[in-house]
Design a protein around this motif. Structure first.
Motif, PDB file in Angstrom:
ATOM      1  N   VAL A 254       0.877  -1.010   0.040  1.00  0.00           N
ATOM      2  CA  VAL A 254      -0.101   0.061   0.054  1.00  0.00           C
ATOM      3  C   VAL A 254       0.931   1.047   0.433  1.00  0.00           C
ATOM      4  N   VAL A 255       0.886   2.251  -1.009  1.00  0.00           N
ATOM      5  CA  VAL A 255       1.336   3.791  -0.354  1.00  0.00           C
ATOM      6  C   VAL A 255       0.636   4.734  -0.378  1.00  0.00           C
ATOM      7  N   GLY A 256       0.005   5.306   1.399  1.00  0.00           N
ATOM      8  CA  GLY A 256      -0.266   5.762   1.423  1.00  0.00           C
ATOM      9  C   GLY A 256      -2.169   5.338   1.467  1.00  0.00           C
ATOM     10  N   ILE A 257      -2.914   5.177   1.209  1.00  0.00           N
ATOM     11  CA  ILE A 257      -4.569   4.703   1.086  1.00  0.00           C
ATOM     12  C   ILE A 257      -4.496   4.477  -0.614  1.00  0.00           C
ATOM     13  N   THR A 258      -3.596   4.135  -0.748  1.00  0.00           N
ATOM     14  CA  THR A 258      -3.849   3.855  -2.052  1.00  0.00           C
ATOM     15  C   THR A 258      -3.004   2.222  -1.904  1.00  0.00           C
ATOM     16  N   LYS A 259      -3.972   0.496  -2.645  1.00  0.00           N
ATOM     17  CA  LYS A 259      -3.511  -0.843  -2.665  1.00  0.00           C
ATOM     18  C   LYS A 259      -3.104  -0.699  -4.072  1.00  0.00           C
ATOM     19  N   LEU A 260      -1.987  -1.144  -3.953  1.00  0.00           N
ATOM     20  CA  LEU A 260      -0.864  -1.891  -5.315  1.00  0.00           C
ATOM     21  C   LEU A 260      -1.258  -2.437  -5.941  1.00  0.00           C
ATOM     22  N   GLU A 261      -2.769  -2.914  -6.567  1.00  0.00           N
ATOM     23  CA  GLU A 261      -3.557  -4.049  -7.022  1.00  0.00           C
ATOM     24  C   GLU A 261      -3.693  -4.297  -8.277  1.00  0.00           C
ATOM     25  N   GLY A 262      -3.314  -3.859  -9.464  1.00  0.00           N
ATOM     26  CA  GLY A 262      -3.343  -3.727 -10.908  1.00  0.00           C
ATOM     27  C   GLY A 262      -3.078  -2.951 -11.053  1.00  0.00           C
ATOM     28  N   VAL A 263      -1.862  -1.894  -9.787  1.00  0.00           N
ATOM     29  CA  VAL A 263      -1.332  -0.879 -10.899  1.00  0.00           C
ATOM     30  C   VAL A 263      -0.119  -0.238 -10.007  1.00  0.00           C
ATOM     31  N   THR A 264       0.535  -0.523 -10.619  1.00  0.00           N
ATOM     32  CA  THR A 264       2.032  -0.972 -10.333  1.00  0.00           C
ATOM     33  C   THR A 264       2.896   1.166  -9.737  1.00  0.00           C
ATOM     34  N   LEU A 265       3.788   0.816  -9.614  1.00  0.00           N
ATOM     35  CA  LEU A 265       4.478   2.068  -8.750  1.00  0.00           C
ATOM     36  C   LEU A 265       4.554   2.701  -9.232  1.00  0.00           C
ATOM     37  N   GLU A 266       5.270   2.681 -10.869  1.00  0.00           N
ATOM     38  CA  GLU A 266       5.495   3.791 -11.741  1.00  0.00           C
ATOM     39  C   GLU A 266       4.325   4.253 -12.862  1.00  0.00           C
ATOM     40  N   GLU A 267       3.571   3.265 -12.542  1.00  0.00           N
ATOM     41  CA  GLU A 267       1.903   4.915 -13.016  1.00  0.00           C
ATOM     42  C   GLU A 267       1.230   5.076 -11.822  1.00  0.00           C
ATOM     43  N   LEU A 268       1.337   4.678 -10.206  1.00  0.00           N
ATOM     44  CA  LEU A 268       1.187   5.508  -9.598  1.00  0.00           C
ATOM     45  C   LEU A 268       2.072   6.655  -9.192  1.00  0.00           C
ATOM     46  N   LYS A 269       2.971   6.857  -9.633  1.00  0.00           N
ATOM     47  CA  LYS A 269       4.572   7.932  -9.491  1.00  0.00           C
ATOM     48  C   LYS A 269       3.813   9.542 -10.837  1.00  0.00           C
ATOM     49  N   GLN A 270       3.411   8.913 -12.143  1.00  0.00           N
ATOM     50  CA  GLN A 270       3.437   9.666 -12.895  1.00  0.00           C
ATOM     51  C   GLN A 270       1.732  10.334 -12.869  1.00  0.00           C
ATOM     52  N   PRO A 271       1.715  11.478 -13.074  1.00  0.00           N
ATOM     53  CA  PRO A 271       0.498  12.393 -12.743  1.00  0.00           C
ATOM     54  C   PRO A 271      -0.121  12.416 -13.336  1.00  0.00           C
ATOM     55  N   TRP A 272      -1.516  12.384 -13.280  1.00  0.00           N
ATOM     56  CA  TRP A 272      -2.532  11.703 -12.633  1.00  0.00           C
ATOM     57  C   TRP A 272      -3.370  12.412 -14.610  1.00  0.00           C
ATOM     58  N   LYS A 273      -2.798  13.589 -14.902  1.00  0.00           N
ATOM     59  CA  LYS A 273      -3.759  14.016 -16.000  1.00  0.00           C
ATOM     60  C   LYS A 273      -3.069  12.613 -17.218  1.00  0.00           C
ATOM     61  N   LYS A 274      -1.442  12.781 -17.215  1.00  0.00           N
ATOM     62  CA  LYS A 274      -1.124  11.642 -18.333  1.00  0.00           C
ATOM     63  C   LYS A 274      -1.410  10.370 -18.301  1.00  0.00           C
ATOM     64  N   PHE A 275      -1.740  10.090 -16.876  1.00  0.00           N
ATOM     65  CA  PHE A 275      -2.104   8.764 -16.808  1.00  0.00           C
ATOM     66  C   PHE A 275      -3.592   8.602 -16.479  1.00  0.00           C
ATOM     67  N   ARG A 276      -4.406   9.411 -17.126  1.00  0.00           N
ATOM     68  CA  ARG A 276      -5.292   8.986 -17.896  1.00  0.00           C
ATOM     69  C   ARG A 276      -5.839   9.392 -19.248  1.00  0.00           C
ATOM     70  N   GLU A 277      -4.914  10.248 -19.767  1.00  0.00           N
ATOM     71  CA  GLU A 277      -4.151  10.097 -21.289  1.00  0.00           C
ATOM     72  C   GLU A 277      -3.828   8.818 -21.441  1.00  0.00           C
TER      73      GLU A 277
END
Length: 249
Positions: A207-230
């Motif tokens: 878990v990173v903060g309150i987000t569980k890394l289940e189906g999401v990698t740590l590198e994707e979580l480090k990206q800005p939210w706008k780029k991740f949605r794009e």
């Protein structure tokens, strides 16, 4: 005049000489004596009043009371916030099952941790298990009296406490115990502790903060939210365009 017997025996004893025919220890050759390094003369003599060991018992701290003087004032502080993507302390490391706090960071006192430990041991009495403690009390809590005016110092020492971050593992268990029994023991221990807790197993996602890394990698979580949605929209774009390009029936 007849000589005295005692003086005769004394003179005979002085005349005795002890000289063995062969030397008790043969002398080394000259070459070996030359190769042997010469030791420096020792001028210091050991002090007879100094002991070569310490009779003072070593004061080793425990997980509930550290080896820190109680008169050392400490700030209240805040639990750590893993803003850099750290997952330290959120997974089971040594045991097979764990108890993890899942609602909010807080400060837990040593009395509450001790009560939770005793509850687990009471529930698992007679079982073969090993309990691991993942937190340790290293913060002193100082309290002043009731109805005290502002100032007049920080107050006197009251108890030890531990800063526990959100989604941090408190206890771990390994042994020959059924999973349902361990679940019940952790449920009873969670009722003795402040906050909400969850039961986890070895191999569960961190878990990173309150987000569980289940189906999401740590590198994707480090990206800005706008780029991740794009990037998510771009990955789902071909299926959308193909469905819209088909002619209507």
């Amino acid at each position: 005049m007849r000589p005295n017997t005692s003086s005769a025996l004394l003179s005979a004893f002085r005349a005795l000489r002890i000289s063995p025919t062969t030397p008790l220890r043969p002398s080394f050759p000259a070459a070996a004596a030359a190769l042997r390094p010469a030791l420096p003369p020792t001028t210091t003599t050991p002090n007879s009043h100094v002991r070569l060991f310490s009779a003072t018992a070593i004061r080793a701290g425990t997980w509930l009371e550290p080896n820190i003087p109680r008169k050392k004032k400490m700030r209240k502080g805040r639990p750590r916030v893993p803003t850099g993507g750290s997952t330290k302390g959120t997974t089971v490391v040594w045991g097979d099952y764990g108890l993890r706090m899942c609602d909010h960071h807080r400060r837990i006192s040593a009395a509450q941790l001790k009560m939770a430990e005793d509850t687990i041991k009471q529930r698992l009495r007679g079982q073969k298990f090993r309990l691991y403690k993942r937190v340790a009390c290293n913060v002193g809590v100082f309290v002043s009296g009731n109805e005290m005016r502002m100032g007049k110092g920080k107050g006197a020492f009251d108890h030890w406490a531990a800063r526990v971050a959100v989604n941090q593992v408190i206890f771990e268990i390994r042994g020959l115990v059924h999973e349902q029994v361990i679940r019940d023991a952790f449920r009873l221990a969670g009722n003795k502790l402040p906050g909400q807790y969850e039961f986890i197993k070895k191999g569960d996602p961190p878990v990173v903060g309150i987000t569980k890394l289940e189906g999401v990698t740590l590198e994707e979580l480090k990206q800005p939210w706008k780029k991740f949605r794009e990037s998510q929209a771009a990955s789902s774009a071909p299926s959308t365009t193909s469905s819209s390009a088909s002619p209507p029936a």
